[in-house]
Design a protein around this motif. Structure first.
Motif, PDB file in Angstrom:
ATOM      1  N   LYS A   1      34.338  31.153  39.660  1.00 27.00           N
ATOM      2  CA  LYS A   1      34.819  30.011  38.867  1.00 27.00           C
ATOM      3  C   LYS A   1      36.131  30.396  38.219  1.00 27.00           C
ATOM      4  CE  LYS A   1      30.808  27.255  37.841  1.00 27.00           C
ATOM      5  NZ  LYS A   1      29.827  26.821  36.846  1.00 27.00           N
ATOM      6  N   CYS A   2      37.198  29.837  38.729  1.00 25.00           N
ATOM      7  CA  CYS A   2      38.506  30.083  38.115  1.00 25.00           C
ATOM      8  C   CYS A   2      39.472  28.991  38.577  1.00 25.00           C
ATOM      9  CB  CYS A   2      39.037  31.470  38.468  1.00 25.00           C
ATOM     10  SG  CYS A   2      39.359  31.715  40.199  1.00 25.00           S
TER      11      CYS A   2
ATOM     12  N   ASN B   1      38.192  30.833  44.259  1.00 27.83           N
ATOM     13  CA  ASN B   1      37.355  29.663  43.944  1.00 27.83           C
ATOM     14  C   ASN B   1      37.039  28.920  45.251  1.00 27.83           C
ATOM     15  OD1 ASN B   1      39.544  27.981  44.563  1.00 27.83           O
ATOM     16  ND2 ASN B   1      40.169  27.768  42.427  1.00 27.83           N
ATOM     17  N   GLU B   2      36.227  27.907  45.127  1.00 27.71           N
ATOM     18  CA  GLU B   2      35.734  27.232  46.333  1.00 27.71           C
ATOM     19  C   GLU B   2      36.871  26.702  47.206  1.00 27.71           C
ATOM     20  OE1 GLU B   2      32.358  24.984  45.038  1.00 27.71           O
ATOM     21  OE2 GLU B   2      32.096  24.200  47.082  1.00 27.71           O
TER      22      GLU B   2
END
Lengths: 219, 93
Positions: A172-173, A136-137
């Motif tokens: 996305k997690c 994720n980011e």
């Protein structure tokens, strides 16, 4: 049976006027007739009862199938929903706990170590020297900032030169990684969310067998 | 050649009475096979069976409600314990 009653009364009077052995014979004939008459009446009553009972059973059988069947179906659904709610509660609890771990709010766990271990597992399972990693980011930033340390540690522990490429395509997690080799033929799915789904699936049976059996009336 | 012994008149009379008793009973018993009587018995049995079914339905509902209540009242600590185990497995290498 008024006819029989009158006969019984008359019989007593008549019997007083006649002598033995006639008296006994008359008594025997009449009492046998009374017995037979009672049997005829009882047998008709029984026959009527059986006819009525058969009709009732046909009706009740349908009624039972419909009404009891509906109640059972409804209640079984409610029971399943109650169990489903419990499973959902446990799942929410796990997500909260995992979120705390990922955010570094649970002192018992070090999320950096968890990420590192997932990377190591990915390298071992993919079994190639060049590994492409997505996260994720937030984790992408972290992994990029620690890339050189991660590569050195992995190379040292695995015993060969490992190159890690952190892709600029965040997924996305909640946390964890997805890793692959260069051509994408070998993929390691190690997101926290994916692992939760997989492990939780396995636990559903255990929860059913152990927890629900313990608290259900039907033990 | 045997001579048939004539029955005593009292015995004859008794047999006639006996036959009358039986034929009266046959006649009387016919009412039990009438639609009216069968319907009356049917209604009686039906109301008994309906009461039994009602009771069975109530017991079934009670049985499931009790199970549902027990499931819903599982202590939170038990759920926490399971959640903790699952969490450990998710994050372990």
């Amino acid at each position: 049976m008024s006819g029989v009653m009158i006969t019984e009364i008359s019989l007593k009077e008549i019997l007083t006027r006649i002598e033995e052995p006639l008296r006994s014979k008359v008594k025997e004939i009449i009492s046998n007739a009374i017995k037979e008459a009672k049997m005829i009446i009882e047998s008709r009553k029984r026959e009527a009862y059986e006819i009525a009972k058969r009709k009732v059973h046909e009706k009740i059988f349908l009624k039972r199938s419909l009404e009891l069947g509906n109640v059972e179906k409804k209640k079984r659904t409610e029971l399943l929903m109650a169990k489903q709610e419990i499973l959902e509660t446990i799942r929410r609890m796990v997500i909260d706990k995992l979120q705390k771990i990922v955010n570094g709010e649970d002192p018992r766990y070090n999320y950096s170590d968890i990420l590192y271990n997932l990377m190591k597992k990915a390298v071992l399972e993919i079994n190639e020297d060049e590994i492409y990693v997505q996260a994720n980011e937030k984790d992408t930033k972290y992994l990029k900032s620690k890339l050189s340390d991660l590569q050195s540690k992995l190379s040292q522990e695995i015993g060969r030169n490992i190159k890690i490429i952190i892709l600029d395509q965040p997924i996305k997690c909640m946390g964890g990684i997805v890793a692959r080799n260069k051509d994408g033929r070998r993929v390691f799915y190690g997101t926290i969310d994916g692992r939760l789904n997989e492990i939780f699936r396995g636990y559903r049976n255990k929860i059913n067998k152990i927890l629900f059996r313990k608290y259900d009336v039907l033990k | 050649m045997t001579e048939k012994k004539e029955e005593h008149p009292v015995i004859k009379w008794a047999r006639e009475i006996a036959n009358k008793i039986i034929s009266d009973a046959e006649e009387y018993s016919k009412k039990y096979l009438s639609d009216d009587y069968i319907n009356k018995v049917y209604e009686e049995i039906l109301s008994q069976e309906e009461a039994k079914l009602k009771k069975e339905i109530e017991e079934t509902m009670k049985f499931f409600d009790e199970r549902i209540k027990r499931i819903k009242s599982i202590p939170r600590e038990e759920l926490e314990k399971i959640a903790e185990k699952i969490t450990e497995e998710v994050v372990k290498p």
